[in-house]
Motif scaffolding. Sequence first.
Motif, mmCIF file in Angstrom:
data_model
loop_
_atom_site.group_PDB
_atom_site.id
_atom_site.type_symbol
_atom_site.label_atom_id
_atom_site.label_comp_id
_atom_site.label_asym_id
_atom_site.label_seq_id
_atom_site.Cartn_x
_atom_site.Cartn_y
_atom_site.Cartn_z
ATOM 1 N N SER A 193 0.828 -1.209 0.000
ATOM 2 C CA SER A 193 0.000 0.000 0.000
ATOM 3 C C SER A 193 0.860 1.255 0.000
ATOM 4 O O SER A 193 0.573 2.226 -0.710
ATOM 5 C CB SER A 193 -0.924 -0.011 1.222
ATOM 6 N N ALA A 194 1.928 1.242 0.801
ATOM 7 C CA ALA A 194 2.821 2.400 0.863
ATOM 8 C C ALA A 194 3.484 2.639 -0.488
ATOM 9 O O ALA A 194 3.584 3.778 -0.956
ATOM 10 C CB ALA A 194 3.879 2.187 1.942
ATOM 11 N N ARG A 195 3.931 1.571 -1.135
ATOM 12 C CA ARG A 195 4.576 1.715 -2.440
ATOM 13 C C ARG A 195 3.600 2.257 -3.478
ATOM 14 O O ARG A 195 3.945 3.142 -4.275
ATOM 15 C CB ARG A 195 5.127 0.365 -2.890
ATOM 16 N N THR A 196 2.367 1.733 -3.479
ATOM 17 C CA THR A 196 1.361 2.210 -4.429
ATOM 18 C C THR A 196 1.063 3.687 -4.215
ATOM 19 O O THR A 196 0.948 4.467 -5.163
ATOM 20 C CB THR A 196 0.076 1.389 -4.287
ATOM 21 N N THR A 197 0.959 4.095 -2.940
ATOM 22 C CA THR A 197 0.654 5.492 -2.620
ATOM 23 C C THR A 197 1.779 6.415 -3.053
ATOM 24 O O THR A 197 1.543 7.459 -3.682
ATOM 25 C CB THR A 197 0.396 5.643 -1.112
ATOM 26 N N VAL A 198 3.026 6.032 -2.742
ATOM 27 C CA VAL A 198 4.165 6.878 -3.097
ATOM 28 C C VAL A 198 4.283 7.011 -4.606
ATOM 29 O O VAL A 198 4.502 8.102 -5.140
ATOM 30 C CB VAL A 198 5.460 6.311 -2.488
ATOM 31 N N ARG A 199 4.121 5.902 -5.318
ATOM 32 C CA ARG A 199 4.234 5.962 -6.770
ATOM 33 C C ARG A 199 3.095 6.784 -7.383
ATOM 34 O O ARG A 199 3.313 7.566 -8.323
ATOM 35 C CB ARG A 199 4.245 4.560 -7.366
ATOM 36 N N SER A 200 1.875 6.628 -6.843
ATOM 37 C CA SER A 200 0.743 7.399 -7.356
ATOM 38 C C SER A 200 0.977 8.893 -7.185
ATOM 39 O O SER A 200 0.666 9.698 -8.077
ATOM 40 C CB SER A 200 -0.545 6.976 -6.650
ATOM 41 N N MET A 201 1.539 9.284 -6.037
ATOM 42 C CA MET A 201 1.839 10.697 -5.798
ATOM 43 C C MET A 201 2.903 11.195 -6.773
ATOM 44 O O MET A 201 2.809 12.308 -7.293
ATOM 45 C CB MET A 201 2.296 10.886 -4.353
#
Length: 309
Positions: free
Chosen positions: A33-41
């Motif tokens: 989830s953290a990786r998806t959020t950082v990449r989305s940002m």
Amino acid sequence: MRRWALACWLGCETAAAYAQETLPEPAAEVAESARTTVRSMAVWLARGVDSWFGDRPFEDGGKVSDGRLSTALMLRQHDNPDLDVRFNARFRLPNVEERLYAFIGRDDERDLITDRPGAFSRQDRLLEDTRDRDFFAGLGRSLTDSIDLRVGVRGGLNLFAQARYRHDWLIGDDDRADFRQTVFWSLEDHLGSTTAFSYEHAFSPVWAARWLNSATITQASKHVEWSTLLGAYRSFGDERLLALESLATGEAGSGIGPSDYGVQVRWEQPIHEDWLIGGVVLGHFWPREDEDSPRERAWGVGVNLKLRF
């Protein structure tokens, strides 16, 4: 010192034997989830920056690459614990020319501007870093595969510029040399230059050695800042690496020789797939502040986590 280095080496060998590369399911879900959020940002930011230059859709050639979010907790004897968070990413923007790219992140401003090799950063030497870690952003243009120019701002509207040249040589099947020259300008340093050279030799498919040197000079400083590192490396495959390094830093003409030197042992490995990397480091150092101060002794320990996106 020999007994200490041997104990550290054997300790890391033992840790490697029991290291696990798969996180428990709840922790893995949090990491994903953290990786998806950082990449989305990062993609959202790249899309926004690209829209400044035209109406071409970002999906038509847009790309976020070299994304890294790293967190490290470091403690050196006689210093306060230091928690360091760094972020870096590179954007390919379809509305600008093919060789133009954007970069953004949060890092030590001194290391960013001088382009000194990361192995000599205060984080990698387990030093408390009281200097500012600023957000930065800018544009770069690759003139050739070896030369690129960068202009950016950090910490608000503080401008900096860099011209970078890099060349590497394969010397036979087991040896490689790498040269990097960066000329930079900033309001604090005025004009400056960093020269870095490394030489690597592979003794076998899993054993290697490296000698790395760096020197930085600026108009604002009276001395040349120099650093040197000699390391031995043992690969266990799948990006698992054990390293034993001796390193020293100082300023030419300061009268104290190395301002800091020591030896450290590091272990790195993936802890979830190939994009979440964990590491530990243990070191012993001999710092000296000035000519009137005796050389001290200090232990250091650090743990770090690097998320690639």
